[in-house]
Structure formats: structure tokens, C-alpha cells
Design a protein around this motif. Sequence first.
Motif, PDB file in Angstrom:
ATOM      1  N   ALA A   1      30.245  49.297  45.919  1.00 43.64           N
ATOM      2  CA  ALA A   1      30.927  48.409  47.058  1.00 43.64           C
ATOM      3  C   ALA A   1      29.719  48.385  48.125  1.00 43.64           C
ATOM      4  O   ALA A   1      29.664  47.366  48.862  1.00 43.64           O
ATOM      5  N   LYS A   2      29.344  49.640  48.348  1.00 44.65           N
ATOM      6  CA  LYS A   2      28.468  49.731  49.755  1.00 44.65           C
ATOM      7  C   LYS A   2      27.194  48.922  49.616  1.00 44.65           C
ATOM      8  O   LYS A   2      26.749  48.325  50.462  1.00 44.65           O
ATOM      9  N   ALA A   3      26.608  48.758  48.395  1.00 44.38           N
ATOM     10  CA  ALA A   3      25.483  48.006  48.136  1.00 44.38           C
ATOM     11  C   ALA A   3      25.726  46.637  48.407  1.00 44.38           C
ATOM     12  O   ALA A   3      24.841  45.778  48.658  1.00 44.38           O
TER      13      ALA A   3
ATOM     14  N   LYS B   1      32.066  43.085  41.421  1.00 46.79           N
ATOM     15  CA  LYS B   1      30.851  42.035  41.090  1.00 46.79           C
ATOM     16  C   LYS B   1      31.252  40.619  41.284  1.00 46.79           C
ATOM     17  O   LYS B   1      30.356  39.972  41.580  1.00 46.79           O
ATOM     18  N   TYR B   2      32.530  40.607  41.449  1.00 45.04           N
ATOM     19  CA  TYR B   2      32.720  38.986  41.552  1.00 45.04           C
ATOM     20  C   TYR B   2      33.237  38.744  43.010  1.00 45.04           C
ATOM     21  O   TYR B   2      34.186  37.628  43.135  1.00 45.04           O
ATOM     22  N   THR B   3      33.090  39.707  43.922  1.00 43.33           N
ATOM     23  CA  THR B   3      33.576  39.394  45.196  1.00 43.33           C
ATOM     24  C   THR B   3      32.116  39.466  46.203  1.00 43.33           C
ATOM     25  O   THR B   3      31.150  40.340  46.019  1.00 43.33           O
ATOM     26  N   PRO B   4      32.357  38.298  46.855  1.00 44.24           N
ATOM     27  CA  PRO B   4      30.818  38.139  47.749  1.00 44.24           C
ATOM     28  C   PRO B   4      30.774  39.159  48.700  1.00 44.24           C
ATOM     29  O   PRO B   4      31.550  39.587  49.076  1.00 44.24           O
TER      30      PRO B   4
ATOM     31  N   GLU C   1      40.049  32.502  46.190  1.00 44.68           N
ATOM     32  CA  GLU C   1      40.947  33.330  47.127  1.00 44.68           C
ATOM     33  C   GLU C   1      40.980  34.807  46.643  1.00 44.68           C
ATOM     34  O   GLU C   1      41.203  35.768  47.220  1.00 44.68           O
ATOM     35  N   GLY C   2      40.659  35.081  45.110  1.00 39.67           N
ATOM     36  CA  GLY C   2      40.655  36.674  44.904  1.00 39.67           C
ATOM     37  C   GLY C   2      41.590  36.469  43.692  1.00 39.67           C
ATOM     38  O   GLY C   2      42.082  35.599  43.198  1.00 39.67           O
ATOM     39  N   SER C   3      41.584  37.950  43.289  1.00 40.34           N
ATOM     40  CA  SER C   3      42.289  38.319  41.944  1.00 40.34           C
ATOM     41  C   SER C   3      43.013  39.538  42.411  1.00 40.34           C
ATOM     42  O   SER C   3      42.672  40.294  43.057  1.00 40.34           O
ATOM     43  N   THR C   4      44.290  39.840  41.574  1.00 45.12           N
ATOM     44  CA  THR C   4      45.010  41.141  41.502  1.00 45.12           C
ATOM     45  C   THR C   4      45.227  41.406  40.258  1.00 45.12           C
ATOM     46  O   THR C   4      45.857  40.760  39.357  1.00 45.12           O
TER      47      THR C   4
ATOM     48  N   PHE D   1      48.420  50.906  38.810  1.00 43.05           N
ATOM     49  CA  PHE D   1      46.958  50.840  39.548  1.00 43.05           C
ATOM     50  C   PHE D   1      46.954  49.433  39.833  1.00 43.05           C
ATOM     51  O   PHE D   1      46.949  48.535  39.054  1.00 43.05           O
ATOM     52  N   VAL D   2      46.798  48.965  41.242  1.00 37.96           N
ATOM     53  CA  VAL D   2      46.778  47.518  41.543  1.00 37.96           C
ATOM     54  C   VAL D   2      45.528  47.489  42.284  1.00 37.96           C
ATOM     55  O   VAL D   2      44.867  48.082  43.308  1.00 37.96           O
ATOM     56  N   VAL D   3      44.627  46.685  41.657  1.00 36.94           N
ATOM     57  CA  VAL D   3      43.290  46.429  42.194  1.00 36.94           C
ATOM     58  C   VAL D   3      43.051  45.051  42.625  1.00 36.94           C
ATOM     59  O   VAL D   3      43.318  43.855  41.821  1.00 36.94           O
ATOM     60  N   GLN D   4      42.889  44.588  44.137  1.00 29.54           N
ATOM     61  CA  GLN D   4      43.003  43.513  44.846  1.00 29.54           C
ATOM     62  C   GLN D   4      41.799  43.043  45.089  1.00 29.54           C
ATOM     63  O   GLN D   4      41.115  44.030  45.808  1.00 29.54           O
ATOM     64  N   ASP D   5      41.194  41.849  45.208  1.00 35.92           N
ATOM     65  CA  ASP D   5      39.860  41.563  45.713  1.00 35.92           C
ATOM     66  C   ASP D   5      39.850  40.271  46.342  1.00 35.92           C
ATOM     67  O   ASP D   5      41.068  39.444  46.139  1.00 35.92           O
ATOM     68  N   THR D   6      39.131  39.857  47.281  1.00 32.90           N
ATOM     69  CA  THR D   6      38.889  38.545  48.061  1.00 32.90           C
ATOM     70  C   THR D   6      37.809  37.895  47.459  1.00 32.90           C
ATOM     71  O   THR D   6      36.935  37.191  47.992  1.00 32.90           O
TER      72      THR D   6
END
Length: 727
Positions: A307-309, A346-349, A434-437, A373-378
Motif C-alpha cells: 500500500a505504501k508503494a 493492485k486495482y486501487t489507483p 467507485e470501488g469494491s467491497t 473480514f471486510v476489505v473495501q477499496d476505492t
Amino acid sequence: MTLLFAITINNMMTIGSQVDRTKNGPYPVSVAAGRVETLLVQCRTLADRPLFARAESAIDDIERSYAAADADLHEKISFIAAAHDADLDAARKLEQGYESLDTMQKEYVALCRNASATDEQIAAFVNNTIDPAVNDLLRINSGILDESTEAVGQLYNVVTDRGRQTVGWAVVLMAGVAVSLAVYLALMYRNRKREDRLKADLREALSLAQIASAAKSQFLSNMSHDIRTPMNAIVGLTTIAKAHLHEPERMAACLDRIQSSSRHLLSLINDVLDMGKIESGKIVLNEDRFSFPDFVNGVIAIAQPQAKAKNLSLDITLGTIQQENVVGDAMRLNQALINLVSNAVKYTPDGGSIRLSLSERPSHRPGCHDYRFVVQDTGLGMSPEFLERLFDPFEREESDATKRIEGTGLGMAITKNVVDMMGGSIEVESTPGEGSTFIMTVPLQPLDEEEDFSLEGLEEARVLLVDDDPDVIEGTLLILDELGLCGDAASSGFDAVPLVERAHHEGHDYRFIIVDWVMPGMDGIETIRRIRSEVGDSTPIVLLTAYDWHEIEEEARAAGVSAFVSKPLFKSRLHHVLKLFSHPSGPAENPCPPTEVHLEGRVLVVEDNLLNLEIATELIQGLGADVDQAINGQKAVNAMANTPEGYYDLVFMDMQMPVMGGVEATRAIREQERTGGRKPVPIVAMTANAFNEDRERALAAGMDGFMTKPIDLAKLKRILEEYLAKP
């Protein structure tokens, strides 16, 4: 053809006549006799019930059952007496015998109701009166049944004979045509079978080739996907560790994360080497104890650098987690969760955000709790059409945005298979742009261990939590309440500083302050500076962060941070840090330090690889034991023979060695002990042979334990404590 027609008509008339005779007599008699037999057996069975229960209700049930059976029996026996003309005497005896039995059954019910009648009298009545009567009726009925059944069988014989006669003539008349047609069909059938067999062989060969090719490609892609993830963390953390050789704490943190990633990598390699699992496509889940907080830390250690990269914010929130020690397959669960988080990265800008939420709730599976476990991204999101194929192998959504992103399309298929094997579920919601959950729920078995969460001297102490995330605030305040503390919250540094000032001026200072590092407007370090300027250094302040805090440790210490805690904030982790500062003067000394186990004894390490021999020797000596070395199994056998009994307290034995392997050496040592009357020395395999069959061979040879390489220091210590611990 006329002859065939005449024969057929005659045969049909004969069969019809026989059918009519059977239908009006033997057949219905056989059906009635069969029913009578069933009811008589039922009457005999009912007579045994009062021998077990003489309750009034039970006797009433028997009387009702007799009445129901009696109506049916009277009807069937009366019909037999009227229709069975083959043996009128037997039919009459059956009818008269049942009348007598009916009278006996009524007497039997009366006897059962008689309170003065003993169980022995009732049993005698059953054995001497009812059972003989029923058996006699069953014998008569059986004869009637056999006679009527035989008559029915005659019908089948007539039908069979006449039918064969008809068919015989038909065969004779059609023989010429049939022979010609049979020859033709035989030739056609043989040609068709040859053609079908050839096509089937070609299809099978093609299918096997495709399966082999797909299996090879999927296997290589799986390993590339799974191995590169922990390897990335190992390589990156190794580079960081080299750059901070002068900072022991930073080095230790990097090594801890390298160790976590190495264990994950080792588990993958173990599965790769187990060719039986690969060939069959079956993976057996492990049921091992593991710490849920440590498991989450391992996932974060791998995900954070990714994530930091990409300059992504990675937030971790914790719901209700009551059971932190569980039983399950931590490696498979780690694999599934890392796939979800890695795909989110990988799929989050660049500049986007990812959120990992954890919670626990009751499960429908007995003895388990559901961990959610819930993984949300934009990120980029997915189309509804692709969502239907998301969990299929090799599926990737083709778009301009995803073409530049590497991937095999196996991550989600792997995750789905793992979750299914665990008896869990995985759901996904996504909107393009918009993203995925992803919501993954897995049942795990909690360990019923009571942990000591007491905070002596801190009852109802006030604690201030400063965090901009409402979920973190809600979860942490709940934990503080469970620990018996009074929690207040502020959603920003601007709100927190006035709260601390007011509490200080009123003489009700907060006992602890927990501050998140990354907050909008005023970050955690600046918030702590301002708090320190108001209340001084007496209040312990803990910096809470989901990121690697080592790079800002010096600045944070200078601002007045007392300790650091990583997100997610588990109950055990919060309890530990509060316990450290439970004394007003500063971090408390542990009132009950763990008892150090004293190791004393001599260990023989048998290993042909000199580097492995050196590592094992240094680790064992570092834990307090003396070590002797042998470079093969024969040397070990000689060493055991040439030393007095009790000289060695423990032997670590490699499996594959030149001259003599570990299994043969163990057998030889055990034989020496038997012939010499010596006490057996514990022998533990220390080997890179990690298969179950290797373990079974070692134990069958006489070894007492089994551990695999690379050496797990914690397991090594447990084994040494088991055999060498001294009071």
C-alpha cells in the motif's frame, strides 16, 4: 401366418381362462393370508409389551391395537374360509382357532389390568397360552398361503409356456428375415463401435492433454502469485534492515516481519513438495492453534509495504473480537485474506484508500465463531457481467484500466476454494469507477482460555481516545468499558486539546491518552505536543497507528509519546500497554515475571550438513544445554555405545545422511539399549523431510518426536524444556 394367428388366438384364450380362475380365488386368498400373517405377528408382539410397562395407558393402547387388528383379521379370515376351496378343513381350523385366540387376548388384557396379577403370571400366560395359539394359527395360515401361492404360480407357468410356444412359432416364421437382418446389423454395429472407440480415444487423449496443460499452467501461476507476495515482503524488509543496522529496535521489527513472511512462504513450499496433494487436487486443512492478533499482524506486515508503494491509505478497524486464540488453518486463511488485500492494492489507483474491518459473531456451526473480514477499496470496481465470473480460474476483466495491471486471474479462485473448504462464505459488491467491497466470513473454533484482563489500581480510570475514525472510536470505547475503564473520545486533535485542558484545570486529569497518528488538520504528533504543553509529562500518551511507526519514532518520542500501539487495537494489546503504565511513577515492573525454565543436560546433534550442524548447535547452546556432534548415523551409534548410560539426555537425529541414515541409526540405538538393558534416550527427528510418511517412518523406528527444518526456535525450546527442564 394363418397358423401363427390361430395358435396365438388359442393361447390367449387359455391364458385368459387361467387368469380369471386365479383372480377369483388363489390370488386374493394369498393376499389375505399374507395380511393375516402380519397381523398375527403383531398380536404376538403386543402381548410382550406389558412385560416392560404395565401402566394403564400402555394397556389401553394394547386393547385398542387388539381391537383394530381384530376387525381386519375377522374380515380376512372370513374371506379365506369362503374362497379357499383347495383345503376347506384348514380354512375352517383357521377361523375357529382365531375365535379362541380372540377370547385369550381379552382374558390377557383383563389379567394385565388386575393389580394382583404378578409379572410372572402374565409372562406365563403369554408363553403358555397366547404364543402357542398364535404359532398354531401361523402354521395353518402358512399352509394356506403356500397353496394359494402355488396356484398363482401355475398361472405364470401357463403364461410362460403359451408365450414360449407363440414366440417359437414366430421365430420360425421370421427366421429367414431375422438372420439376414442380424448379419447386416452386426456388420453395421461392428463398424460403428470401431468408429466410436476411435473417437472416444481421441477425445480422451485431447482432454488429458488439455487438463495436463491447464494443470501445469495453473500450478505455475499459483506458485508465482503466492510465493512472490511473501518474497516481496522478505526482500523489502531485508533491505530496510540493512539500512538500519545501527537501530536495534528497527532491526528487531524488520526481523519479526521477515519471520512472519518466511513462515507463510515455508507453508507454501511444504504444499508444493507434497506431490500427492497436487496430483489429486485436494488440500487437507490443518487444525492448529494460533493467535488471531498475530495472524492479523502477519497480513498487515505483507500488505503495508504494498500500500505504501502506491501511496494508498490502509485503515484497519476492529469490531467485537472476544476470542483472540482460535483453532484453524492460519496459513490458508492468511493466503485468502492476502489475496483480497493484495487485489485491493493492485486495482486501487495511487492516492486511494483501502479499509480492512474485522469482527466476530456467533456461528451456526457448533463450537465455532464466525470471523468476518471486510476489505473495501476505492479502486476501479467491476462490472455486473464480470462479477458472475469473478471466482472462475483465469478470469480477468479486460478494460483499458486493467490491461496494464499484471495478474493471472487465479487469486479470487484460490480464495473462493479456501473459504469453501473452511465452510465459510465470500460475497462481493462492486461499482465500476467507485470501488469494491469483499466480505469473507470463516468459522473458527475459539479456545476456551480465560485470560487475565484485570487492571489492578486502575478501576474506573479515565482514558481519552483521539481518532477521526468513528468505527475505531466505537470499538475502542467498548474494549475500555470491558476493561472497567471510563472512556472519552475526540474525533480530532482540535477537539482533544481543550478536553485535556479542562480536565487538568478541574483536577481530573486523564489517566491515559491514546492518540491516532494520521488525522486531518492536526496529526497525532502535533496533538501530543500541545497536550504536553498543557499537562506536562505525567500522563502516559500512546500513539496509535496502522503504519510503520519506526520512521517517526524519534520525532514522536521528542513530542512526548510514551509508547506505540499498532492497529487494529485488540483487547489484549490495549490491556498490555495500559498494564505497563499502571503505576503512577511510570512503566510497571511485571509483578509476576514468567518463570524461566532452567535447562540442564547434554544433547547429541546428528547432522551431516556442517552449516545446519553449526546452526543447531548454536541455537541449543543458546538455550542452555551442552552439545556433542555426530556427522552421520554410524557416528551417532558409536557415540551412544561408547558412553555410559545417562550421558546423553536427548538426541536430535537427521533423516538423510551418508554412511547410515537417521531411521537405521535409531533402530540400531534402540537395539543396543534393549540388549544392554539400558534406559532409552529420547530421540527427536530434526529433518527437512516434511511429509507425513516421513513422520510415520521416524516414529515407527523408535523416535520420540519429529520437527522439520528450518528450525522453529519456539518448538525447539519446547522440546528441550520437555526433556531437559530442571526444577
